[in-house]
Design a protein around this motif. Structure first.
Motif: not given
Length: 740
Positions: A39-42, A55-61, A132-136, A273-274
């Motif tokens: 789900v992270q790269p998706m 690229p900073a958006s991926w760092i924040v993600a 947020g909820l499903p990943f947590t 990223w991966v």
């Protein structure tokens, strides 16, 4: 029946349940970890069009996902106060609640970015609402199921840490499958739908795991833990917790630094990223496995050598330009450091009664490392200095430094590395004749001497001093350097020789990361009289061929294109980074010398802002937007070109700058253009030092019935979609691998 036969029957009866128990728990953990890391790269790919492709958006993600992981581990730690069965039922309830919020869709929360602007905090809020909820909930699965495993009849039930390796294997498979299988085969809509189905399957698997928990074994496990609490003298001290935290902090921060380093140099895409994240997971798997593939002593010796490698390749003293080779070297150095630290982390794990606490501090260290790089480092440093700095400070966790002992093997390895570096420096001097920067290269000898020295504190202080000194001892005059959410920019002046009979010309450079965004000759007082330089030689022929009156420019850079002027011509210029507008106005003369009252500069993503301006019509749209070395994906999809076509006048044309060090856009553009009813003309400009031309590639898209003769006569070529061409890109589908 003989006793031996009876014993054989008992063994076969117990072995099958053991294997079946292990299989069910391993599959469940594998599935949960795969879902977490697929789900992270998706989500990152969903986010890119809304965040301007930076690229900073991926760092924040990544920082967000680490914080969500921390929240999950904290929930698991809190729920571990209940009995094992109750703990698991709470997990299943949380997963069920999160299932209601699926499927994942970032676009539903685009309004947050529109209202608050593209910034780390708004990106974080979007991710919080979207996933947020499903990943947590997913983050609570690993430690909960490992605790539940202790309540089964499995022979290894009292040592569930080995399941952590299975979980990490699932993470790695889920992560690597994204760019290799999921991204090329499925649209984002399909990816989200299938992810939801598998999420529901995980809830079912957790219920099955609960069936394997034996109430008697659960009672035994609880009694053993209580007895261990009374008889075991192992008390978790704050020194241990701090050690866990730091051993998790440094690899996490280095993961962010490695990712930022290679994506800013190369391509901001899931493919890259991966790679660092995959290496990070591999080091976890190797560290927590029962068998060590690499001796721990070797890792401790390789650690400082890897630190020197990162300093050599990531600071301004770098000897070689960005390439796949340098990226591989940086990734290799990151692997050695992360594995050394994770191996020591695994060796320090406590009794399983402290399992959830251990994972909590592990996650806390990871979240702090990610947050430092995503939110604090950009406020402190103008460059990605946190990457070599954290690599250097990670040596504090190396036991060789703790003991202060010398090791001849470290010295030998370091000398070999330095020898190769000195040979490389000599080769550069021999073939190019440039002597600049050799002092900085020689300082590396001092760096390594300090690192392998007897006093680690002196080594740290010395290396820090050298890093800061080398940031200042550059062979060019830096006028400005800044860092924001969109990257790192540097403006500097550099004399460029033109031959024996001619004096050098001073060129002003605008670098964004490692990509040139503009040049200006300082010996010309009025830029309206300046010839085309840098990337824009082919563009001048296109502008002269079609004589546009109203021009839209996506990506301002130094403002060079504005001076390709004619009577009555005016420009609408779109720029996502407000600091770039300031640079173009303060350090370059193109806008000041050539702008008119009709010109407009619009701050924001070019595609999103153009979509709002429904009444505008352009005779030419020039797309010269780049993040890292790459054209932002959302600017070259079918939907993007359909928008451009709607904003063009009847005979309007589109010019696209597709220069790239790593990707070949030439086969893809004709496919997308044909879907928009356009035909494609292509020109490749070789570098020319005399006229200060940089090698560049351009395509011009004109209507199918448009006249291509003016460009064909100038050497442009007509590109026709080929049978083996890549699949057309849309907002829902893109595949970087097809362009490598």
């Amino acid at each position: 029946m003989p006793p031996q036969a009876d014993a054989g029957r008992l063994s076969s009866k117990t072995t099958l349940p053991h294997h079946l128990t292990l299989l069910v728990f391993a599959v469940s953990l594998f599935l949960s970890a795969s879902l977490m890391f697929a789900v992270q790269p998706m989500v990152g790919k969903m986010l890119l069009p809304l965040a301007g492709g930076t690229p900073a958006s991926w760092i924040v993600a990544m920082a967000f996902f680490q914080i969500a992981l921390l929240m999950g581990y904290m929930l698991a730690w809190m729920m571990s106060r209940f009995h094992i069965r109750t703990h698991t039922l709470l997990l299943i309830g949380l997963l069920g609640l999160a299932f209601i919020s699926l499927p994942v869709s970032i676009a539903d929360y685009a309004g947050i970015l529109e209202q608050g602007g593209i910034a780390p905090n708004t990106v974080f809020v979007v991710l919080l609402f979207a996933v947020g909820l499903p990943f947590t909930a997913l983050s609570t699965v690993s430690s909960t199921l490992q605790r539940l495993f202790t309540a089964t009849a499995h022979k290894d039930a009292q040592d569930p840490y080995f399941l952590y390796a299975a979980s990490n294997a699932g993470s790695l498979i889920g992560l690597l499958s994204y760019p290799l299988l999921i991204e090329p085969l499925f649209t984002l809509h399909d990816q989200s739908a299938y992810w939801r189905i598998l999420y529901g399957g995980l809830i079912i698997m957790c219920l099955i795991c609960l069936r394997f928990a034996d109430s008697k074994e659960e009672a035994v496990a609880e009694k053993k833990n209580k007895a261990a609490a009374k008889t075991d003298n192992e008390e978790i001290t704050w020194h241990q917790r701090t050690t866990w935290l730091l051993l998790a902090f440094f690899p996490s921060s280095l993961l962010m630094g490695t990712t930022m380093h290679i994506t800013m140099d190369m391509v901001s895409a899931p493919l890259l990223w991966v790679l660092p994240l995959g290496i990070y997971l591999i080091t976890h798997i190797m560290a927590f496995a029962k068998r060590r593939l690499i001796p721990e002593n070797f890792l401790h010796m390789a650690h400082p050598v890897a630190v020197v490698m990162i300093i050599m390749l990531s600071t301004k003293m770098r000897l070689v330009p960005p390439s796949w080779t340098t990226a591989a070297l940086v990734l290799g150095a990151f692997f050695l450091i992360a594995l050394a630290l994770h191996t020591r982390l695994a060796a320090s794990r406590p009794h399983n009664k402290h399992l959830t606490q251990f994972y909590f501090f592990l996650a806390l260290g990871g979240a702090l490392g990610g947050s430092f790089n995503a939110f604090f480092a950009p406020l402190i440093f103008n460059s990605i200095l946190e990457f070599p700095l954290i690599a250097l400070l990670s040596c504090m966790m190396n036991p060789f430094f703790d003991s202060g002992r010398k090791n001849s093997k470290v010295i030998i390895a370091g000398c070999v590395l330095l020898g190769l570096h000195i040979m490389g420096s000599w080769a550069v001097m021999h073939f190019t004749g440039h002597l600049t920067g050799n002092f900085r290269h020689l300082l590396l000898i001092f760096i390594l001497a300090l690192i392998i020295g007897h006093h680690p504190k002196t080594a740290m202080l010395g290396c820090l001093a050298i890093m800061f000194i080398t940031q200042l001892t550059m062979p060019v005059k830096t006028l400005q350097e800044f860092r924001n959410f969109f990257g790192i920019a540097r403006i500097y002046d550099k004399p460029v020789p033109r031959g024996a009979a001619q004096a050098p010309v001073i060129l002003r450079h605008f670098m964004h990361g490692t990509t040139l965004h503009g040049l200006q000759r300082l010996d010309i007082s009025d830029q309206r009289n300046a010839p085309a330089i840098s990337y824009y030689g082919p563009l001048t022929t296109a502008i002269d061929a079609f004589h546009p009156r109203h021009v839209a420019l996506l990506g301002l850079g130094a403002g060079t294109i504005r001076c390709y002027d004619a009577p009555g011509r005016y420009y609408t210029m779109y720029e996502i980074d407000p600091d770039v507008v300031v640079i173009a106005a303060q350090y370059f003369d193109y806008l000041n010398d050539c702008s008119t009252d009709k010109d407009r500069i619009i701050i924001g993503d070019g595609r999103l802002e153009m979509q709002k301006r429904v009444d505008d019509r352009y005779d030419m749209i020039i797309m010269d937007a780049f993040t890292s070395d790459n054209v932002p994906v959302h600017l070259i999809t079918e939907e993007a070109f359909a928008l451009y076509r709607r904003r063009l006048t009847k005979n309007g044309v589109i010019a696209v700058h597709i220069s790239n060090r790593y990707l070949d856009f030439k086969p893809l553009i004709p496919v997308i253009a044909a879907r928009a009813g356009l035909k494609t003309l292509y020109y490749s400009q070789p570098a020319d030092s005399e006229s200060f031309q940089v090698a560049s590639q351009w395509v011009v898209l004109i209507p199918q019935d448009g006249d291509a003769a003016p460009l064909l006569q100038k050497g442009w070529k007509l590109l026709i979609p080929q049978k083996n061409a890549p699949r057309s890109w849309t907002d829902d589908y893109s595949n970087i691998l097809s362009l490598l």
